[in-house]
Design an enzyme around this catalytic site. Structure first.
Site, PDB file in Angstrom:
ATOM      1  CE1 TYR A 144      -3.625   2.602   0.572  1.00 25.78           C
ATOM      2  CE2 TYR A 144      -2.368   3.304   2.496  1.00 25.78           C
ATOM      3  CZ  TYR A 144      -3.405   3.514   1.591  1.00 25.78           C
ATOM      4  OH  TYR A 144      -4.196   4.629   1.712  1.00 25.78           O
ATOM      5  CG  ASP A 239       5.650   3.822   0.945  1.00 26.99           C
ATOM      6  OD1 ASP A 239       5.927   4.528   1.930  1.00 26.99           O
ATOM      7  OD2 ASP A 239       4.485   3.656   0.534  1.00 26.99           O
ATOM      8  CE  LYS A 267       0.701   4.663   8.544  1.00 33.56           C
ATOM      9  NZ  LYS A 267       0.852   4.098   7.214  1.00 33.56           N
TER      10      LYS A 267
HETATM   11  C1  LIG Z   1       0.225   4.660   5.840  1.00 33.40           C
HETATM   12  C2  LIG Z   1       0.989   4.465   4.591  1.00 33.40           C
HETATM   13  C3  LIG Z   1       0.871   5.332   3.501  1.00 33.40           C
HETATM   14  C4  LIG Z   1      -0.137   6.461   3.470  1.00 33.40           C
HETATM   15  O1  LIG Z   1       0.127   7.401   4.457  1.00 33.40           O
HETATM   16  P1  LIG Z   1      -1.071   8.403   4.879  1.00 33.40           P
HETATM   17  O2  LIG Z   1      -0.425   9.282   5.908  1.00 33.40           O
HETATM   18  O3  LIG Z   1      -2.159   7.534   5.426  1.00 33.40           O
HETATM   19  O4  LIG Z   1      -1.473   9.132   3.671  1.00 33.40           O
HETATM   20  C5  LIG Z   1       1.691   5.127   2.415  1.00 33.40           C
HETATM   21  N1  LIG Z   1       2.583   4.124   2.386  1.00 33.40           N
HETATM   22  C6  LIG Z   1       2.717   3.259   3.410  1.00 33.40           C
HETATM   23  C7  LIG Z   1       3.746   2.183   3.327  1.00 33.40           C
HETATM   24  C8  LIG Z   1       1.919   3.397   4.543  1.00 33.40           C
HETATM   25  O5  LIG Z   1       2.052   2.526   5.532  1.00 33.40           O
END
Ligand SMILES: *Cc1c(COP(=O)(O)O)cnc(C)c1O
Length: 423
Positions: A144, A239, A267
């Site tokens: 994701y 990511d 995060k």
């Molecule tokens: C949470 C997450 C996102 C999206 O971040 P948001 O702050 O919710 O927009 C993108 N990539 C990864 C790997 C994530 O865990």
């Protein structure tokens, strides 16, 4: 468990918000029932509107590595706010957070702050395209990367496919630029590079895929991606919105010692405030506006209150043994839970991230290996835990997080509650 107040609040919320929420998974659709409305949190615990107390392993989906309402973070935020909350002009605090990160991370030389993980990844993809002059990107099924258009794409059937949109409203033409393959599959990636020679701007991966179960990849696989990207002039984009500052201060790049070309964070970086970031070498970052021709901006980017929360939290993460202690605590939890041998109940973990799965498999490394039917066991487990004061993210596809604030007593209590629930 009393939940009249949460039910009332949810009924009201449904009048205001689609599904009663501002982010879908909060609606409890995959576990059923009514979401608990949180009133407050302190340390590893949260309390809901009906006064129930829970040991929390969701941790706001990862950001709260120190737990809720950490005193150092709260003090920093309170102090900063006295001087105003936003200026739309540079502040000293942006320098401080950037220096803290860059001087303790050998994988990036420059950084740009944004306001969410989605925004970080969306911008990093644009950077990869702008820097390479190529359009296509390659992503993995089961990773994701936020909700930007080119990433809301799922695999079609076949080894190498352009994805199908996984959301209405994403034009087919966008999806034509996103190649989707299975995790842990070298052949599919080689095939994609053969088919789209000199067209792939970047390969994007969660180096520790933790948004669709915990699909731990072998280090050799990540090294394979590093090598094939280098060979093809393609950028490797890690990511690390979840894994960054979570499995170590240098995230998964440091954990596996593999250098990505671009990294995204979110995060934990914001100490519980909305912050994201992307970083790379000076040379790659020179493409970003106003130095370069890749445009990216933000009214609230580098917000001083959020920066001070990030500084306070990351300063704590840099304390000696911070990550070792966290991993040890997680191991105690995972060991305790793993002794419960029923229904093919298994735990997968890395650092302070854990995932509960109901499976006969010893390893789960691809999205296809997850048995959708097994989620009925999670659903039942989730509600038993909730009734007995343990809160997990409300979906069997979500991981749990151990935070600094979890005490030995919390861990032991959690193991007891699980034992009862599994019976
Ligand atoms: C949470 C997450 C996102 C999206 O971040 P948001 O702050 O919710 O927009 C993108 N990539 C990864 C790997 C994530 O865990």
């Amino acid at each position: 468990m009393k939940n009249e107040k949460s039910i009332q609040l949810f009924e009201k919320a449904k009048k205001f918000f689609p599904g009663g929420v501002n982010s879908p998974v909060r609606a409890f659709r995959s576990v059923g029932g009514t979401p608990i409305f949180i009133e407050k949190g302190k340390g590893a615990h949260v309390w809901d509107a009906d006064g129930n107390e829970f040991i929390d392993y969701c941790g706001s989906w990862g950001p709260l590595i120190l737990g809720h309402a950490n005193d150092k973070v709260l003090n920093a935020v309170a102090k900063t706010m006295q001087n105003g909350t936003s200026f739309g002009a540079p502040t000293r605090l942006e320098n401080e957070l950037a220096e803290l990160i860059i001087s303790n991370n050998k994988y990036i030389e420059k950084i740009r702050f944004v306001s969410s993980g989605t925004e970080a990844v969306m911008s990093a993809i644009r950077l990869a395209r702008g820097y390479t002059g190529r359009n296509k990107i390659l992503k993995f099924e089961g990773c994701y990367h936020g909700h930007s258009d080119s990433l809301l794409v799922k695999a079609g059937s076949g080894l190498v496919t352009f994805g199908n949109t996984s959301s209405a409203g994403v034009p087919e033409s966008f999806v034509q630029e996103t190649i989707v393959v299975s995790l842990n599959n070298t052949k599919a990636v080689e095939e994609a590079f053969a088919q789209f020679m000199n067209q792939i701007a970047c390969v994007i991966i969660e180096p520790i895929p933790a948004n669709n179960g915990l699909l731990l990849q072998d280090k050799e696989y990540l090294q394979f991606l590093r090598d094939i990207c280098t060979k093809n002039g393609t950028l490797l984009l890690f990511d690390e919105v979840i894994s960054g500052f979570r499995v170590g201060f240098e995230g998964a790049a440091g954990y596996y010692d593999i250098k990505p070309d671009i990294v995204t964070y979110g995060k934990i970086i914001g100490g519980g405030f909305p912050v994201g970031a992307y970083g790379a070498s000076k040379e790659i970052m020179a493409s970003i506006s106003p130095d370069g021709n890749v445009y990216q901006a933000g009214t609230l980017s580098g917000n001083p209150v959020a920066m001070s929360a990030g500084i306070a939290q990351l300063t704590e993460c840099l304390k000696p043994n911070f990550y070792n202690d966290l991993a040890e605590k997680t191991e105690t939890l995972v060991k305790g839970l793993s002794e419960i041998k029923t229904n093919d109940f298994k735990l997968f973990s890395v650092g302070s991230i854990f995932w509960i799965a109901f499976t006969k498999r010893e390893k789960i490394q691809t999205a296809e290996d997850i048995d959708a039917d097994s989620m009925k066991y999670f659903k039942s487990l989730f509600h038993h835990l909730l009734e007995n004061g343990v809160y997990l993210g409300p979906s069997g596809y979500e991981v749990g997080f151990v935070n600094e604030a979890h005490t030995d007593a919390d861990i032991q209590r959690t193991i007891e509650v699980f034992k009862l629930a599994m019976k």
